[in-house]
Scaffold this active site. Structure first.
Site, PDB file in Angstrom:
ATOM      1  N   ARG A 225      11.321  -1.857  10.686  1.00  0.00           N
ATOM      2  CA  ARG A 225      10.776  -1.146  11.920  1.00  0.00           C
ATOM      3  C   ARG A 225      10.984  -2.519  13.174  1.00  0.00           C
ATOM      4  NH1 ARG A 225       5.731   0.402   8.343  1.00  0.00           N
ATOM      5  NH2 ARG A 225       4.378  -0.971  10.288  1.00  0.00           N
TER       6      ARG A 225
ATOM      7  N   ARG B  84      -8.861   0.968   9.607  1.00  0.00           N
ATOM      8  CA  ARG B  84      -8.352  -0.631  10.175  1.00  0.00           C
ATOM      9  C   ARG B  84      -9.564  -1.829  11.234  1.00  0.00           C
ATOM     10  NH1 ARG B  84      -2.882   0.725   9.358  1.00  0.00           N
ATOM     11  NH2 ARG B  84      -1.572  -1.612   9.738  1.00  0.00           N
TER      12      ARG B  84
ATOM     13  N   LYS C 261       0.598  -0.818   0.030  1.00  0.00           N
ATOM     14  CA  LYS C 261       0.570  -0.112  -0.111  1.00  0.00           C
ATOM     15  C   LYS C 261       1.215   1.160  -0.151  1.00  0.00           C
ATOM     16  CE  LYS C 261      -2.323  -1.386   3.846  1.00  0.00           C
ATOM     17  NZ  LYS C 261      -1.068  -2.290   4.193  1.00  0.00           N
TER      18      LYS C 261
ATOM     19  N   ARG D 175       0.339  -9.168  13.850  1.00  0.00           N
ATOM     20  CA  ARG D 175      -0.071  -8.202  13.199  1.00  0.00           C
ATOM     21  C   ARG D 175      -0.974  -8.560  12.325  1.00  0.00           C
ATOM     22  NH1 ARG D 175       4.718  -4.789  10.568  1.00  0.00           N
ATOM     23  NH2 ARG D 175       3.450  -3.772   9.761  1.00  0.00           N
TER      24      ARG D 175
ATOM     25  N   ARG E 253      11.489  -6.308   4.955  1.00  0.00           N
ATOM     26  CA  ARG E 253      11.237  -5.024   4.692  1.00  0.00           C
ATOM     27  C   ARG E 253      12.578  -3.763   5.567  1.00  0.00           C
ATOM     28  NH1 ARG E 253       5.558  -2.611   4.660  1.00  0.00           N
ATOM     29  NH2 ARG E 253       5.838  -2.612   6.454  1.00  0.00           N
TER      30      ARG E 253
HETATM   31  P1  AMP Z   1       1.677   0.212   8.935  1.00  0.00           P
HETATM   32  O1  AMP Z   1       3.020   1.248   9.092  1.00  0.00           O
HETATM   33  O2  AMP Z   1      -0.235   0.568   8.041  1.00  0.00           O
HETATM   34  O3  AMP Z   1       1.204  -0.995   8.775  1.00  0.00           O
HETATM   35  O4  AMP Z   1       0.530   0.421  11.147  1.00  0.00           O
HETATM   36  C1  AMP Z   1       2.345   0.560  10.920  1.00  0.00           C
HETATM   37  C2  AMP Z   1       1.329   0.159  12.824  1.00  0.00           C
HETATM   38  O5  AMP Z   1       0.547   1.739  13.726  1.00  0.00           O
HETATM   39  C3  AMP Z   1      -0.092  -0.793  13.418  1.00  0.00           C
HETATM   40  O6  AMP Z   1       0.414  -1.925  13.750  1.00  0.00           O
HETATM   41  C4  AMP Z   1      -0.528  -0.184  14.198  1.00  0.00           C
HETATM   42  O7  AMP Z   1      -0.504  -0.411  15.813  1.00  0.00           O
HETATM   43  C5  AMP Z   1      -1.019   0.891  14.104  1.00  0.00           C
HETATM   44  N1  AMP Z   1      -1.932   1.636  13.130  1.00  0.00           N
HETATM   45  C6  AMP Z   1      -1.624   2.248  12.042  1.00  0.00           C
HETATM   46  N2  AMP Z   1      -2.799   2.622  11.234  1.00  0.00           N
HETATM   47  C7  AMP Z   1      -3.658   2.408  12.594  1.00  0.00           C
HETATM   48  C8  AMP Z   1      -5.541   2.520  12.032  1.00  0.00           C
HETATM   49  N3  AMP Z   1      -5.779   2.430  11.478  1.00  0.00           N
HETATM   50  N4  AMP Z   1      -5.950   1.753  13.503  1.00  0.00           N
HETATM   51  C9  AMP Z   1      -5.272   1.370  14.899  1.00  0.00           C
HETATM   52  N5  AMP Z   1      -3.537   1.049  14.624  1.00  0.00           N
HETATM   53  C10 AMP Z   1      -3.299   1.518  13.493  1.00  0.00           C
END
Ligand code: AMP
Length: 208
Positions: free
Chosen positions: A155, A85, A13, A166, A124
């Site tokens: 990360r 989400r 994404k 996750r 990654r």
């Molecule tokens: P991402 O970079 O999108 O993979 O997000 C990394 C982490 O941020 C996720 O595993 C969640 O812990 C938190 N996070 C990001 N977006 C959301 C969301 N919409 N709702 C809740 N937690 C989020």
């Protein structure tokens, strides 16, 4: 045009967002990126979110919804990456869009087999300045923002212990959104298991 990118962690994404933002003049809202910068700035929100993120859990809805809806108000064409989400987040977004007399035009679902995702995520590496991602398998790392090799890191939540959490969280809380948007006739499934260029072409066909 307002677009939601939906898909499991590691489905590409973020990579496609960088292309879409330029091509369709969209404002990119990546909740993951916003939260990581809040953590880096040691803000109140960052300190509340850090623990959840490192464990691979979702940050509580109330914190996320407030953070996103504050931003969407002032934006014309939006690309939501990583939000919503949960069903609760989707309902809040829908309510806010109705108030603002806006609508979501497309929900692009990035479909990738789960076995491939684990492999992708564990390889990654991300740039801590601009969030661009690479694979440890890449021959070279070229970052248009001029970030250097030292800026790349793995990360915390791309480490094996957090990855499986996750994925479980995605299946339990985010996957129900597929049905939610399907019934609204907004869901467009993308085969995100092909090359970056092929995925991008498939998206263009939908958006043009
Ligand atoms: P991402 O970079 O999108 O993979 O997000 C990394 C982490 O941020 C996720 O595993 C969640 O812990 C938190 N996070 C990001 N977006 C959301 C969301 N919409 N709702 C809740 N937690 C989020």
């Amino acid at each position: 045009m307002n677009i939601i990118l939906l898909g499991p962690p590691g489905s590409g994404k973020g990579t496609q967002s960088q292309k879409l933002v330029e091509k369709y003049k969209l404002s990119h809202i990546s909740t993951g990126d916003i939260l990581r910068s809040q953590i880096a700035n040691k803000s109140d929100l960052g300190s509340k979110a850090k623990n959840y993120m490192e464990k691979g859990e979702l940050v509580p809805d109330n914190l996320i919804i407030e953070m996103v809806l504050k931003t969407t108000e002032s934006i014309e064409s939006i690309l939501l990456d990583g939000f919503p989400r949960t069903i609760n987040q989707a309902l809040s977004l829908e309510k806010e869009m109705n108030i603002l007399e806006k609508k979501i035009d497309h929900v692009l679902y990035f479909d990738v087999p789960f076995e491939d995702l684990i492999n992708r995520l564990s390889k990654r590496i991300s740039c801590k300045n601009c969030s661009k991602t690479f694979s440890k398998d890449d021959k070279e790392y070229f970052c248009i923002d001029g970030c250097s090799f030292q800026d790349l890191y793995q990360r915390e939540d791309d480490k094996p212990s957090a990855i499986s959490k996750r994925m479980d969280t995605y299946k339990e809380l985010t996957e129900p959104l597929l049905e939610f948007y399907k019934t609204k006739d907004l869901l467009k499934k993308i085969n995100a298991n092909s090359s970056i260029v092929e995925v991008s072409l498939e998206i263009d066909k939908i958006l043009q």
